[in-house]
Design an enzyme around this catalytic site. Structure first.
Site, PDB file in Angstrom:
ATOM      1  N   GLU A  58      -8.720  -1.564  10.890  1.00  0.00           N
ATOM      2  CA  GLU A  58      -8.771  -2.966  11.308  1.00  0.00           C
ATOM      3  C   GLU A  58      -9.470  -3.878  10.312  1.00  0.00           C
ATOM      4  O   GLU A  58      -9.245  -5.093  10.307  1.00  0.00           O
ATOM      5  CB  GLU A  58      -9.467  -3.091  12.661  1.00  0.00           C
ATOM      6  CG  GLU A  58     -10.953  -2.784  12.649  1.00  0.00           C
ATOM      7  CD  GLU A  58     -11.564  -2.908  14.038  1.00  0.00           C
ATOM      8  OE1 GLU A  58     -12.512  -3.689  14.171  1.00  0.00           O
ATOM      9  OE2 GLU A  58     -11.116  -2.232  14.969  1.00  0.00           O
ATOM     10  N   HIS A  83     -10.124  -6.789  18.364  1.00  0.00           N
ATOM     11  CA  HIS A  83     -11.550  -6.492  18.554  1.00  0.00           C
ATOM     12  C   HIS A  83     -12.254  -7.680  19.212  1.00  0.00           C
ATOM     13  O   HIS A  83     -13.309  -8.137  18.758  1.00  0.00           O
ATOM     14  CB  HIS A  83     -12.207  -6.149  17.215  1.00  0.00           C
ATOM     15  CG  HIS A  83     -13.373  -5.219  17.358  1.00  0.00           C
ATOM     16  ND1 HIS A  83     -13.700  -4.262  16.426  1.00  0.00           N
ATOM     17  CD2 HIS A  83     -14.296  -5.086  18.336  1.00  0.00           C
ATOM     18  CE1 HIS A  83     -14.766  -3.595  16.813  1.00  0.00           C
ATOM     19  NE2 HIS A  83     -15.150  -4.080  17.980  1.00  0.00           N
ATOM     20  N   ARG A  87     -14.311   2.437  19.152  1.00  0.00           N
ATOM     21  CA  ARG A  87     -14.145   2.440  17.707  1.00  0.00           C
ATOM     22  C   ARG A  87     -12.745   2.928  17.367  1.00  0.00           C
ATOM     23  O   ARG A  87     -12.223   3.835  18.005  1.00  0.00           O
ATOM     24  CB  ARG A  87     -15.187   3.353  17.044  1.00  0.00           C
ATOM     25  CG  ARG A  87     -16.616   2.805  17.098  1.00  0.00           C
ATOM     26  CD  ARG A  87     -16.791   1.619  16.167  1.00  0.00           C
ATOM     27  NE  ARG A  87     -18.151   1.088  16.178  1.00  0.00           N
ATOM     28  CZ  ARG A  87     -18.549   0.072  16.931  1.00  0.00           C
ATOM     29  NH1 ARG A  87     -17.690  -0.496  17.757  1.00  0.00           N
ATOM     30  NH2 ARG A  87     -19.783  -0.381  16.868  1.00  0.00           N
TER      31      ARG A  87
END
Length: 339
Positions: A270, A301, A241
């Site tokens: 993000e 990601h 994370r």
């Protein structure tokens, strides 16, 4: 309600989502899926009128206002096609009697292998070598790496992804230190690893990889204080994370060369950028500074992004919806009581 009559509003739909969901849906479920490119927001929630299920991803918004509107529009289930649920107001969902389900895991192999890809690319400067040779520059200056064999990897969090990563790194001949607030000594004995304190892990690790959940205790786990305890030139990998790392303090560590390199598949801000083409926009100063370092690799990601993982996401999401329609127990339900 029959399968054919179930209408699903599918937000943040990408071409690869359609490619993974449509074959499974057409073969087994036959739901009426309405794909929308945009995110679920207070402005787009009217698109859910007349639908039974809202299907969302990590950057969609399911706050109190949205949940109230979903309920008013007749939505009976909120189906997350992801593991994280920090974008959902669970209290509001329970008050509205709107069940929330998720996909607790897609493919732990995908994320673990991506972490290794970041390590190898940073260590052997693959990203820099790629651009050099394309320009006809075959010099090796500045591309020196190190043997991973015999080095020490510090793994923070020892869940399913981390355990797969540990097996891979053991195959390289690395020594493994691990930290977990709930250490599994049986696993440690079987895997040949050592559980230790965070401070000891920081001091002894050549590579540190983060695999812990984001909680109040782990937010900004990597900060000026923890970086100061690390080996000079440490490599930091984050496929967990974004807010596990204080980005400004990581940048300071990179500038001072205390941090030798960083491989990041996540970023604390993000949501505004990842999964979208922002090449024609000005990005924020912190992200721009991070991208300016040639010893940083930032991916969008994409650790989960394999054929197998996308298949699993589609299959579990659709089964979650079927279980709800058939009145079965929701094995993947998220609630305040369970979390």
């Amino acid at each position: 309600m029959t399968d054919h009559s179930c209408r699903i509003a599918f937000f943040d739909a990408k071409p690869y989502d359609r490619d993974s969901f449509n074959p499974i849906n057409e073969r087994e479920f036959h739901y009426d899926i309405r794909y929308f490119k945009g995110h679920l927001t207070p402005d787009s929630v009217p698109l859910t009128r007349g639908t039974d299920v809202a299907c969302i991803f990590v950057n969609d918004t399911a706050n109190r206002e949205v949940i109230r509107s979903l309920k008013e529009n007749g939505v009976k289930l909120l189906a997350l096609r992801c593991a994280g649920f920090n974008n959902v107001d669970l209290k509001a969902a329970e008050e509205a009697d709107l069940p929330v389900v998720r996909v607790p895991q897609y493919s732990p192999y995908a994320v673990a292998e991506h972490a290794v890809a970041l390590m190898l690319s940073l260590n052997r400067k693959i990203h820099r070598a790629y651009w050099r040779t394309r320009d006809g520059n075959f010099s090796l200056h500045g591309l020196m790496g190190f043997d991973m064999n015999g080095k020490t990897a510090g793994i923070i969090g020892t869940g399913k992804i981390a355990r797969i990563l540990i097996r891979i790194l053991k195959g390289f001949g690395m020594n493994i230190l691990a930290y977990d607030p709930y250490p599994d000594q049986r696993f440690a004995e079987e895997a040949g690893i050592t559980y230790t304190t965070l401070d000891d892990l920081y001091a002894r690790s050549d590579i540190i990889s983060l695999h812990c959940p984001l909680t109040p205790e782990t937010e900004y786990l990597i900060n000026a204080d923890s970086i100061g305890k690390m080996k000079d030139g440490v490599m930091i990998i984050n496929t967990g994370r974004g807010k596990l790392i204080n980005t400004e303090m990581l940048i300071d560590g990179l500038k001072s060369k205390k941090v030798g390199s960083a491989g990041l598949d996540v970023y604390e801000e993000e949501g505004e950028y990842f999964y979208e083409d922002k090449s024609d926009r000005i990005i924020d100063d912190t992200l721009a500074r991070l991208l300016s370092f040639n010893n940083v690799i930032l991916t969008s990601h994409q650790g989960f992004f394999t054929k197998e993982a996308l298949h699993n996401i589609a299959e579990v999401t659709l089964h979650n919806i079927r279980d709800f329609l058939e009145g079965k127990p929701l094995a993947n339900r998220v609630s305040l009581q369970s979390h």
